[in-house]
Design an enzyme around this catalytic site. Structure first.
Site, PDB file in Angstrom:
ATOM      1  N   SER A  17       0.827  -1.208   0.000  1.00  0.00           N
ATOM      2  CA  SER A  17       0.000   0.000   0.000  1.00  0.00           C
ATOM      3  C   SER A  17       0.861   1.258   0.000  1.00  0.00           C
ATOM      4  O   SER A  17       1.827   1.378   0.754  1.00  0.00           O
ATOM      5  CB  SER A  17      -0.918   0.015   1.221  1.00  0.00           C
ATOM      6  OG  SER A  17      -1.600   1.260   1.322  1.00  0.00           O
ATOM      7  N   THR A  64      -8.862  -0.762   2.594  1.00  0.00           N
ATOM      8  CA  THR A  64      -8.802  -1.306   1.246  1.00  0.00           C
ATOM      9  C   THR A  64      -9.460  -2.688   1.276  1.00  0.00           C
ATOM     10  O   THR A  64     -10.061  -3.078   2.282  1.00  0.00           O
ATOM     11  CB  THR A  64      -7.353  -1.324   0.726  1.00  0.00           C
ATOM     12  OG1 THR A  64      -7.359  -1.732  -0.640  1.00  0.00           O
ATOM     13  CG2 THR A  64      -6.473  -2.242   1.548  1.00  0.00           C
ATOM     14  N   LYS A  68     -13.927  -2.922   2.753  1.00  0.00           N
ATOM     15  CA  LYS A  68     -14.751  -1.748   2.477  1.00  0.00           C
ATOM     16  C   LYS A  68     -16.238  -1.966   2.758  1.00  0.00           C
ATOM     17  O   LYS A  68     -16.942  -1.033   3.131  1.00  0.00           O
ATOM     18  CB  LYS A  68     -14.552  -1.282   1.033  1.00  0.00           C
ATOM     19  CG  LYS A  68     -13.153  -0.750   0.751  1.00  0.00           C
ATOM     20  CD  LYS A  68     -13.032  -0.238  -0.674  1.00  0.00           C
ATOM     21  CE  LYS A  68     -11.637   0.311  -0.948  1.00  0.00           C
ATOM     22  NZ  LYS A  68     -11.527   0.885  -2.313  1.00  0.00           N
ATOM     23  N   ASN A  89     -14.193   3.496   2.474  1.00  0.00           N
ATOM     24  CA  ASN A  89     -12.731   3.433   2.458  1.00  0.00           C
ATOM     25  C   ASN A  89     -12.101   4.372   3.485  1.00  0.00           C
ATOM     26  O   ASN A  89     -10.880   4.429   3.603  1.00  0.00           O
ATOM     27  CB  ASN A  89     -12.176   3.724   1.059  1.00  0.00           C
ATOM     28  CG  ASN A  89     -12.193   5.208   0.735  1.00  0.00           C
ATOM     29  OD1 ASN A  89     -13.061   5.951   1.193  1.00  0.00           O
ATOM     30  ND2 ASN A  89     -11.240   5.652  -0.067  1.00  0.00           N
ATOM     31  N   ASP A 105     -13.146   7.546  -2.670  1.00  0.00           N
ATOM     32  CA  ASP A 105     -12.792   7.106  -4.019  1.00  0.00           C
ATOM     33  C   ASP A 105     -13.630   7.826  -5.074  1.00  0.00           C
ATOM     34  O   ASP A 105     -13.112   8.225  -6.123  1.00  0.00           O
ATOM     35  CB  ASP A 105     -13.004   5.599  -4.171  1.00  0.00           C
ATOM     36  CG  ASP A 105     -11.953   4.772  -3.452  1.00  0.00           C
ATOM     37  OD1 ASP A 105     -10.812   5.255  -3.324  1.00  0.00           O
ATOM     38  OD2 ASP A 105     -12.271   3.644  -3.012  1.00  0.00           O
ATOM     39  N   GLY A 130     -16.020  -4.799 -11.670  1.00  0.00           N
ATOM     40  CA  GLY A 130     -15.779  -5.150 -10.279  1.00  0.00           C
ATOM     41  C   GLY A 130     -16.123  -4.018  -9.335  1.00  0.00           C
ATOM     42  O   GLY A 130     -16.881  -3.105  -9.672  1.00  0.00           O
ATOM     43  N   ALA A 133     -15.388  -0.561 -10.565  1.00  0.00           N
ATOM     44  CA  ALA A 133     -16.320  -0.126 -11.605  1.00  0.00           C
ATOM     45  C   ALA A 133     -17.566   0.517 -11.001  1.00  0.00           C
ATOM     46  O   ALA A 133     -18.122   1.461 -11.572  1.00  0.00           O
ATOM     47  CB  ALA A 133     -16.716  -1.302 -12.487  1.00  0.00           C
ATOM     48  N   ARG A 157     -21.550 -10.486 -14.077  1.00  0.00           N
ATOM     49  CA  ARG A 157     -21.026  -9.126 -13.959  1.00  0.00           C
ATOM     50  C   ARG A 157     -22.004  -8.123 -14.569  1.00  0.00           C
ATOM     51  O   ARG A 157     -22.176  -7.011 -14.066  1.00  0.00           O
ATOM     52  CB  ARG A 157     -19.674  -9.022 -14.661  1.00  0.00           C
ATOM     53  CG  ARG A 157     -18.552  -9.753 -13.957  1.00  0.00           C
ATOM     54  CD  ARG A 157     -18.280  -9.164 -12.578  1.00  0.00           C
ATOM     55  NE  ARG A 157     -16.979  -9.552 -12.064  1.00  0.00           N
ATOM     56  CZ  ARG A 157     -16.523  -9.259 -10.862  1.00  0.00           C
ATOM     57  NH1 ARG A 157     -17.289  -8.564 -10.038  1.00  0.00           N
ATOM     58  NH2 ARG A 157     -15.343  -9.641 -10.464  1.00  0.00           N
ATOM     59  N   TYR A 217      -1.628   1.725 -11.312  1.00  0.00           N
ATOM     60  CA  TYR A 217      -0.489   2.631 -11.172  1.00  0.00           C
ATOM     61  C   TYR A 217       0.852   1.910 -11.050  1.00  0.00           C
ATOM     62  O   TYR A 217       1.898   2.559 -11.082  1.00  0.00           O
ATOM     63  CB  TYR A 217      -0.682   3.575  -9.979  1.00  0.00           C
ATOM     64  CG  TYR A 217      -0.809   2.897  -8.630  1.00  0.00           C
ATOM     65  CD1 TYR A 217       0.322   2.526  -7.902  1.00  0.00           C
ATOM     66  CD2 TYR A 217      -2.061   2.648  -8.086  1.00  0.00           C
ATOM     67  CE1 TYR A 217       0.204   1.909  -6.671  1.00  0.00           C
ATOM     68  CE2 TYR A 217      -2.186   2.040  -6.847  1.00  0.00           C
ATOM     69  CZ  TYR A 217      -1.055   1.672  -6.140  1.00  0.00           C
ATOM     70  OH  TYR A 217      -1.164   1.064  -4.919  1.00  0.00           O
ATOM     71  N   GLY A 238      -3.959   5.713 -12.004  1.00  0.00           N
ATOM     72  CA  GLY A 238      -4.377   5.248 -10.696  1.00  0.00           C
ATOM     73  C   GLY A 238      -3.700   6.016  -9.568  1.00  0.00           C
ATOM     74  O   GLY A 238      -4.264   6.174  -8.490  1.00  0.00           O
TER      75      GLY A 238
END
Length: 274
Positions: A17, A64, A68, A89, A105, A130, A133, A157, A217, A238
């Site tokens: 993290s 994280t 959450k 979060n 977020d 997910g 999203a 999904r 990222y 990210g």
């Protein structure tokens, strides 16, 4: 001397993290010498006891995966933003001992886009379906005037994204992942998939792309982001998201505004480069 204050990020796995790097950079810039920020490996089973054992020196927590949603029953109050996607979060502890949950977020995504001049778009596409999203869909509900198309791999999904659309009162169209190349022509594309998933799409980036928001990222850039920027398209990373959501966390936990965005981003970039 000011009282010692503590904060931390919890999750599993948590070793990689970047949150400690970002928050500590903020504390240093703000002169909060008595503040500390750590990381703890905590899973869903261990979360209730961990929170119950925290003393009055604790100011807040970053959460994280997979915590959450698991944290919600443990809180005294949850913001409307966090409720909208069933994901917290950020936990802030008040002076009277109450535990307040929020989701940074979603506004972090909006702020990261606004920093690049993207405040309104006519349409957008989401790659993936997910947990990220759903946050992307919530963020797009604030800035997208028209159609949002989500490209997904399975009917399960697809059903999840339809449900999130109903919850968020957003008109979301579902498309098959096999057609994902069509997403790349949207004015704004949000890629929420794991590393490597969008690599095959990089060869199909249009010559005049819009804006790509890739939530990854590390490693960076992704193949898709590299090709996108190579064609002159705007790319939000990210790390941009991570920094903007952390800025909001720092402000909520410390009560100090504005949090030092530039110093936090530089600290994150140095950590990734090292």
């Amino acid at each position: 001397m000011s009282a010692i204050r503590r904060a931390a990020v919890l999750g599993s796995p948590i070793a990689h993290s970047l949150s400690p790097v970002l928050h500590r950079a903020a504390y240093q810039e703000l002169g909060l010498t008595e503040w500390s920020y750590d990381r703890f490996e905590v899973d869903e089973a261990a979360l209730p006891a961990f929170i119950a054992d925290l003393g009055p020196e604790w100011a807040g927590l970053s959460l994280t995966m997979p915590l959450k949603r698991a944290v919600i029953p443990l809180l005294d109050e949850v913001s409307e933003t966090a409720r909208s996607v069933e994901a917290v979060n950020t936990v802030v502890f008040t002076k009277d001992g109450r535990k307040l949950g929020d989701n940074t977020d979603i506004p972090g995504m909006v702020a990261a886009l606004a920093e690049r001049g993207i405040e309104k778009v006519e349409s957008a596409a989401i790659l993936g379906a997910g947990a990220t999203a759903s946050s992307a869909l919530a963020a797009l509900s604030r800035i997208c005037a028209g159609e949002i198309v989500a490209y997904v791999r399975s009917e399960a999904r697809a059903a999840e994204m339809r449900e999130w659309g109903e919850r968020l009162d957003v008109d979301v169209t579902i498309a098959q992942w096999s057609d994902a190349a069509r997403a790349l022509s949207a004015p704004l594309v949000v890629a929420t998939t794991p590393a490597g998933t969008t690599d095959a799409l990089s060869a199909q980036v249009p010559e005049r792309p819009g804006t790509l928001f890739d939530v990854l990222y590390d490693p960076w850039p992704t193949q898709l982001a590299a090709r996108w920027s190579g064609y002159g398209g705007a790319v939000v990373s990210g790390l941009d998201l991570l920094v903007h959501q952390a800025v909001l966390q720092v402000e909520q936990m410390t009560g100090r505004t504005p949090a030092p965005l530039g110093a936090m981003r530089q600290a994150g970039e140095r950590a990734l480069a090292g």
